[in-house]
Enzyme design. Sequence first.
Site, short mmCIF file in Angstrom:
data_model
loop_
_atom_site.label_atom_id
_atom_site.label_comp_id
_atom_site.label_asym_id
_atom_site.label_seq_id
_atom_site.Cartn_x
_atom_site.Cartn_y
_atom_site.Cartn_z
N HIS A 71 0.83 -1.21 0.00
CA HIS A 71 0.00 0.00 0.00
C HIS A 71 0.86 1.26 0.00
O HIS A 71 1.99 1.26 0.51
CB HIS A 71 -0.98 0.00 1.18
CG HIS A 71 -0.37 0.17 2.53
ND1 HIS A 71 -0.16 1.40 3.10
CD2 HIS A 71 0.05 -0.74 3.46
CE1 HIS A 71 0.36 1.25 4.32
NE2 HIS A 71 0.50 -0.04 4.56
N ASP A 185 6.31 2.71 5.70
CA ASP A 185 5.07 1.94 5.82
C ASP A 185 4.01 2.64 4.97
O ASP A 185 3.43 3.63 5.39
CB ASP A 185 4.64 1.88 7.28
CG ASP A 185 3.37 1.11 7.52
OD1 ASP A 185 2.87 0.47 6.59
OD2 ASP A 185 2.87 1.16 8.67
N GLU A 219 -5.04 1.52 3.04
CA GLU A 219 -4.80 0.38 3.94
C GLU A 219 -4.87 0.81 5.40
O GLU A 219 -5.40 0.08 6.25
CB GLU A 219 -3.42 -0.23 3.63
CG GLU A 219 -3.13 -1.55 4.34
CD GLU A 219 -2.45 -1.41 5.69
OE1 GLU A 219 -2.21 -2.45 6.35
OE2 GLU A 219 -2.13 -0.27 6.11
N GLU A 220 -4.35 1.99 5.70
CA GLU A 220 -4.24 2.43 7.09
C GLU A 220 -5.59 2.75 7.73
O GLU A 220 -5.67 2.92 8.94
CB GLU A 220 -3.33 3.67 7.17
CG GLU A 220 -1.88 3.43 6.74
CD GLU A 220 -1.10 2.54 7.69
OE1 GLU A 220 -1.68 2.08 8.71
OE2 GLU A 220 0.08 2.28 7.41
N HIS A 329 4.76 4.23 12.07
CA HIS A 329 3.68 5.12 12.49
C HIS A 329 4.22 6.28 13.32
O HIS A 329 3.67 6.66 14.36
CB HIS A 329 2.59 4.36 13.24
CG HIS A 329 1.74 3.52 12.34
ND1 HIS A 329 0.37 3.47 12.43
CD2 HIS A 329 2.06 2.70 11.30
CE1 HIS A 329 -0.12 2.66 11.50
NE2 HIS A 329 0.91 2.18 10.80
#
Length: 365
Positions: A71, A185, A219-220, A329
């Site tokens: 993603h 990420d 996605e998150e 994150h």
Amino acid sequence: MTEYKIDERALSFLKEATEAIGPSGFEEPVLALFKNHYSAYADEVRRDNLGSLVLVKRGSSEAPRVIVAGHVDEVGFLVTGITSEGFVNFTPLGGWFEQVLLAQRVVIKTRSGLVPGVIASKPPHLLTPEERQKVVQISQMFIDVGATSKEEAEKLGIRVGDPVAPWSPFTKTAFDDRIMAKALDDRIGAFIAMEALRVLREHNVDHPNTYYAAATVQEEVGLRGAETVGWVVDHDVAIVTEVDIAGDVPGIKPHEAQAKLGKGPSIVTYDRSMIPNQKLKEFVIQVAEECKIPYQLSAVSGGTDAGRLHLYRGGRPSIVIGVPTRHIHSHVSVASLADVENAVKLVVELIKRLDRETVNSFKSV
């Protein structure tokens, strides 16, 4: 085994991709970068109606259809208001721990351009003993863009619904094979999927399937792009390339996060959204050992796009291959380029071997 090394061109693209602004729901600039850079290696370009990008490379057989997905959305924020003093209220897009936010720089993407800001923090001189012991909630935070009134902030083009991203330049650490950046990420996962496509094309690698390199969205905020992209691909088997939580950080217990920086990509044996197909898992391990690609086994507490891809139609064999990454994150994560290279090698070797008979062997009989 097909050789692979991250060259300066690939590293330059990774820098550009991680520095681009693209929180969940606002990924289009990042997707454009991937499309422009990698579509020349594809036989076909597809998009779904949420925006996810799929680059198709046909091998010697139409089936099985193999998707490798990462993603491109990053954790970020959304503007929810402007105070009379000109400070910007916001809400999170994705999972944040409040303690990593105060005094961090951000960028607001407005219709008029980019506006830099900082998440305001109260000076320690003014904190009471009780305040020093508490974590400030996101709902109590605001972004300072230098304005002194609501009117000044509005003249910058800021309005409710604008996306906000961390400001964090891509940087090589003092160790040449390790990097720090925002949005690793999971732009690092999409990078792996696309670099595998490039390797297949440039090395003229035979593969007994059709390969789909996917850059998914949102996605998150609930694995949404993975749910729709499955219908675009109609895959037979799914490999999700992701970051994994590196546990080699003080305060993390070995059983909480098993992967370590520089020890190879992780083969995920469990995450919150999926228990992998066990025959596929053993196949991935076998290929890694056969090709002498270093790997680690891990169990992840978070969810991944595989949580949706493995539920497509009647179910599809799926696995997650991770790159151990520290401090995800947050504004700055740390990863090893050697782990990325080995992840690309592993993905390529898997694609070379995923023929119809092999994929059928993963299914229940």
